[in-house]
Design an enzyme around this catalytic site. Structure first.
Site, mmCIF file in Angstrom:
data_model
loop_
_atom_site.group_PDB
_atom_site.id
_atom_site.type_symbol
_atom_site.label_atom_id
_atom_site.label_comp_id
_atom_site.label_asym_id
_atom_site.label_seq_id
_atom_site.Cartn_x
_atom_site.Cartn_y
_atom_site.Cartn_z
ATOM 1 N N ASP A 42 0.813 -1.221 0.000
ATOM 2 C CA ASP A 42 0.000 0.000 0.000
ATOM 3 C C ASP A 42 0.849 1.274 0.000
ATOM 4 O OD1 ASP A 42 -2.163 -1.848 0.490
ATOM 5 O OD2 ASP A 42 -1.659 -1.768 2.617
ATOM 6 N N GLU A 213 -11.528 -2.236 -2.043
ATOM 7 C CA GLU A 213 -10.890 -1.461 -0.981
ATOM 8 C C GLU A 213 -9.785 -0.584 -1.570
ATOM 9 O OE1 GLU A 213 -9.387 -4.475 1.697
ATOM 10 O OE2 GLU A 213 -7.835 -5.104 0.302
#
Ligand code: NAG
Ligand code: NAG
Ligand code: NAG
Length: 334
Positions: A42, A213
């Site tokens: 991420d 997400e």
């Protein structure tokens, strides 16, 4: 042992027989990366004058810097030296998916605290007048309300224009991606109107749906894009999902910052819409956790991915990036 040997053999066979047929779409390889390019999940990048700061999941938010996107990336330390004030699970929690924005003269780092599969998550915030390790002050929970509809993970801040309105997207597993407007007076502690102003913008309504997400908003010319990650982020053999259901980057687009978001075929992104931007190809598996920035005038998407030739463990996730071509109105990895 026996099972892993069998799986290896089976995968070998299917790769040989199926690859020319299954390779519907080719993507270019990631641009080169030197220095610290692995154990990256991420990633979020902020360019401050000539230095690129890369923030990533785990290690109390790892910070690395480089003179260019290709590196050499050098690990500098943790954003939250002493961890976070937020406790969702004293034994198993981790700090995920940092997102850094500069509003006025202050840097804000939004982050999530969670454990795999838990909805008891929280979004936290830290501030600094610089970006370096040791300069950040943790403010703990941002105070977004819990709900059965979403998970408080993957925050991302978006500013429509310099000094323009601010929005936070987050989520989620469960019902996908939510968006809320923020006031500049609200950036450390959320107070703008509770549940009423939290809007679902992307959702997969298919039965047995892939999770959605890691959304970030991006504006290019007159359009608003929401990039998100769909599918299974972190599986390893022999438990890989069916091909195509592993992590991948999708996009939806709108004429207004608040939506409605549609995909390239015009399908509503609250009804399972989403256009593939980057999926597995070659030795790139399950790319996701993406961010998008403009670098030297060119739009760039960065992300993490797995190299099946190396392995699937947490420390074997790599940092990658590619330029995007928006000339069709939709982002194409080039
Ligand atoms: C590379 O960065 C990771 C965090 O992203 C850190 O855990 C690791 O120690 C770094 N490796 C080196 C050699 O600095
Ligand atoms: C972390 O904790 C140590 C020991 O309590 C303290 O000296 C240090 O200032 C703390 N660091 C930050 C950034 O709060
Ligand atoms: C929604 O889930 C279905 C079923 O798993 C999947 O085929 C589809 O690609 C997903 N859509 C998006 C936008 O992720």
């Amino acid at each position: 042992m026996i099972r892993s040997i069998l799986v290896g053999v089976l995968c070998g066979i299917s790769a040989i027989t199926a690859s020319p047929v299954l390779r519907k779409r080719d993507f270019p390889d990631p641009e080169p990366c030197t220095g610290n390019c692995s154990w990256i999940h991420d990633p979020n990048i902020y360019k401050d004058s000539n230095t690129y700061y890369r923030f990533s999941t785990s290690g109390n938010i790892a910070i690395a810097t480089a003179p260019s996107l290709t590196g050499p990336w050098e690990y500098k330390g943790a954003l939250l030296d002493n961890g976070t004030k937020i406790i969702v699970d004293p034994h198993g929690q981790d700090i995920w998916a940092p997102n850094i924005a500069k509003i006025g003269d202050m840097f804000y780092a939004y982050y999530s605290v969670s454990t795999m599969g838990s909805q008891a998550s929280q979004i936290g915030v830290a501030t600094s007048s610089k970006l370096d390790p040791g300069t950040w002050i943790d403010h703990g929970s941002f105070g977004l309300p819990h709900s059965q509809n979403y998970n408080l993970i993957d925050p991302a801040i978006f500013q429509d224009s310099d000094n323009g309105p601010l929005f936070l997207t987050f989520g989620s597993y469960w019902n996908g991606i939510y968006q809320t407007p923020l006031e500049t007076t609200d950036l450390i502690s959320y107070s703008s109107g509770g549940g009423a102003s939290l809007t679902n913008i992307v959702r997969n309504t298919t039965v047995g749906m892939d999770v959605v997400e890691g959304a970030i908003m991006f504006k290019w010319q007159t359009k608003y894009y929401v990039f998100f990650s769909a599918g299974n982020c972190c599986a390893a053999p022999p438990n890989l999902p069916a091909p195509g259901r592993e992590y991948r980057v999708m996009v939806c687009r709108a004429d207004q910052v608040t939506g409605p978001f549609k995909d390239k075929d015009g399908k509503d992104c609250l009804e399972s819409g989403g256009t593939l931007v980057l999926g597995s190809h070659g030795d790139v598996y399950a790319p996701g956790g993406q961010g998008v920035m403009v670098d030297e005038g060119k739009p760039v998407m960065y992300y993490h991915y797995v190299k099946p030739s190396v392995g699937y463990a947490a420390d074997q996730f790599f940092f990658g990036f590619n330029y995007l071509d928006f000339s069709s109105g939709w982002p194409v990895v080039v």
